[in-house]
Design an enzyme around this catalytic site. Structure first.
Site, short mmCIF file in Angstrom:
data_model
loop_
_atom_site.label_atom_id
_atom_site.label_comp_id
_atom_site.label_asym_id
_atom_site.label_seq_id
_atom_site.Cartn_x
_atom_site.Cartn_y
_atom_site.Cartn_z
N GLY A 1 0.82 -1.32 -0.01
CA GLY A 1 0.13 -0.12 0.00
C GLY A 1 0.86 1.40 -0.06
CB THR A 2 4.06 1.99 1.63
OG1 THR A 2 3.49 1.63 2.85
CG2 THR A 2 4.92 3.09 2.02
CG ASN B 1 -4.34 4.52 9.56
OD1 ASN B 1 -4.77 5.46 8.92
ND2 ASN B 1 -3.30 4.38 10.43
CD GLN C 1 -6.35 0.25 8.04
OE1 GLN C 1 -7.22 -0.87 8.35
NE2 GLN C 1 -4.84 -0.12 8.14
CB SER D 1 -2.24 -2.68 1.52
OG SER D 1 -1.33 -3.69 2.04
CB THR E 1 10.41 -10.41 -12.19
OG1 THR E 1 11.30 -9.92 -13.26
CG2 THR E 1 9.53 -11.73 -12.03
CB CYS F 1 4.29 2.59 10.61
SG CYS F 1 3.41 4.10 10.58
C1 PLP Z 1 -4.42 3.83 5.66
C2 PLP Z 1 -3.22 3.06 5.40
N1 PLP Z 1 -2.27 3.57 4.13
C3 PLP Z 1 -1.43 2.88 3.65
C4 PLP Z 1 -0.98 1.81 4.45
C5 PLP Z 1 0.42 1.19 4.10
O1 PLP Z 1 0.19 -0.09 3.47
P1 PLP Z 1 1.43 -1.28 3.58
O2 PLP Z 1 1.59 -1.76 4.88
O3 PLP Z 1 0.75 -2.27 2.63
O4 PLP Z 1 2.41 -0.67 2.96
C6 PLP Z 1 -1.62 1.38 5.83
C7 PLP Z 1 -0.94 0.44 6.94
O5 PLP Z 1 -1.30 0.59 7.81
C8 PLP Z 1 -2.54 2.24 6.16
O6 PLP Z 1 -3.46 1.89 6.96
#
Ligand code: PLP
Length: 396
Positions: A71-72, A151, A179, A199, A237, A323
């Site tokens: 997701g990041t 989140n 989320q 994600s 890949t 995080c």
């Molecule tokens: C709202 C939101 N965006 C992005 C992310 C990041 O996703 P990923 O853990 O797959 O990098 C998170 C993860 O906690 C999230 O809660």
């Protein structure tokens, strides 16, 4: 010890059905999807099938789905890709104060590189201030980035309304739906967004796989280069087994959504009712929320110590974004909602998930009550920061 996991917003366990689909993909589907031979084509077909499932979850066309590593990464790609592809005078990036760091830190980096960046504040209930958003998104805006569900609080944001406004000013719109997907319906077309992030590991899929919806025709500069994978939008890949897992997770999320949502909201409400009955407890976040999340302040309690005490009893919760949970960092979301430093330090997030049971919710609620009582007895009511001797979080 029977452990209880109430941190599904940090990550979810892999669904057994996802695992079953991934195992053969790891063992047998080892061809490179870019290879022209049979082995490669098997892998290509597995990815195509997963792409269809992710597209169905988001009400998109398969060609509009790009797989990424998280997701990041999808959030990074949306912000950097859209802003660098925009034409002058459109340079401004508008984000909301309650975005995940995957959006906020990219916006800050873009700001340091000279792009104008504006942040829209949140109201005390956890919803973005739409008046301020309307004032900040203008004819010079390249991109608005606004999450669908927060989140930390679970509060659902008025993305469709914001997207309509931004499009009226000619700006692109990105939505972080990490989320929201699997918890509430997420339909990219009815939200009216151009870019949307999800994600896999928040959906009972594997870690290290994400996707981004890119509406057909959206100008987006690729920033991972070195191959023509994903129609030249994301080189490298592909993580075939991970993508297969994400596809199955997306199908299950779609098929089970209504049932999961009603079961989880009943569990969440039950847990929340028990916890709100404790003295000094109150909820953070008003209005519509995703069904699994509860963020509560226990006035005068040191949440970090409470988290550690609960962990010793086998119960996993969170003090905020995953995080930042290991680091000494205050929740920027709760601060943006106007909570004092003391109240942020007294707040915990509980997020139930597919495996959660009524018995677990009852045991967790009783354990929280017991731990708070012990903390108060040991340190008096104003016990913040005293219980562990751990470094107190520093505001940012
Ligand atoms: C709202 C939101 N965006 C992005 C992310 C990041 O996703 P990923 O853990 O797959 O990098 C998170 C993860 O906690 C999230 O809660």
């Amino acid at each position: 010890m029977d452990r209880i996991y109430l941190d599904h917003n940090a990550t979810t366990p892999l669904d057994a059905r996802v695992y079953e689909a991934m195992a053969p993909a790891l063992r047998a589907t080892y061809g490179n999807p870019s290879s022209a031979h049979w082995f490669g084509q098997q892998a290509r077909a597995a990815i195509d099938e997963a792409r269809e499932q992710v597209a169905l979850l988001l009400g998109a066309a398969p060609a509009e789905i790009v797989f990424t590593a998280s997701g990041t990464e999808s959030d990074n790609m949306a912000l950097r890709g859209a802003v660098t592809a925009a034409k002058a005078p459109r340079r401004k990036v508008v984000v909301t104060a309650i975005e995940h760091h995957a959006v906020l830190h990219v916006a800050q980096a873009l700001g340091r590189e000279g792009w104008p960046v504006e942040t829209v504040r949140a109201l005390p209930g956890g919803v973005v201030d739409m008046d301020e958003l309307r004032a900040k998104v203008d004819g010079e805006t390249a991109l608005l980035s606004m999450m669908l569900a927060n989140n930390e609080t679970g509060v659902i944001q008025p993305v469709a309304e914001a997207a309509a406004w931004a499009h009226g000013r000619g700006a692109l719109v990105h939505c972080d739906a990490v989320q929201a997907a699997g918890k509430i319906p997420v339909d990219a077309a009815s939200l009216g967004v151009d870019l949307l992030t999800i994600s896999a590991h928040k959906l009972y899929g594997p870690k290290g796989v994400g996707a981004i919806y890119v509406k057909r025709g959206t100008p987006l500069r690729a920033f991972v280069q070195g191959g023509s994978q994903e129609r030249n939008r994301r080189a490298g890949t592909e993580n075939v087994a991970g993508i297969v897992g994400m596809g199955v997770a997306a199908r299950l999320a779609r098929e089970d959504l209504a049932e999961d949502a009603s079961r989880l909201s009943a569990l969440r409400d039950r847990l929340e009712a028990r916890l709100l009955a404790l003295p000094g407890a109150r909820r953070n976040g008003d209005g519509p929320r995703v069904p699994n999340t509860s963020n509560l302040t226990f006035a005068g309690v040191d949440a970090h110590s409470l988290l550690l005490a609960l962990d010793l009893m086998g119960i996993a919760v969170s003090t905020g974004a995953a995080c930042s949970a290991g680091g000494a960092e205050l929740s920027h979301v709760l601060r943006a909602m106007g909570l004092s430093v003391e109240d942020v330090q007294a707040s915990l997030r509980f997020s139930v998930g597919r495996p959660t049971t009524e018995g677990e919710v009852e045991r967790a609620a009783a354990a929280v009550a017991q731990c708070i009582e012990r903390q108060k007895q040991a340190f008096g009511t104003g016990s913040q920061g005293a219980a562990t001797g751990a470094a107190s979080p520093s505001p940012r």
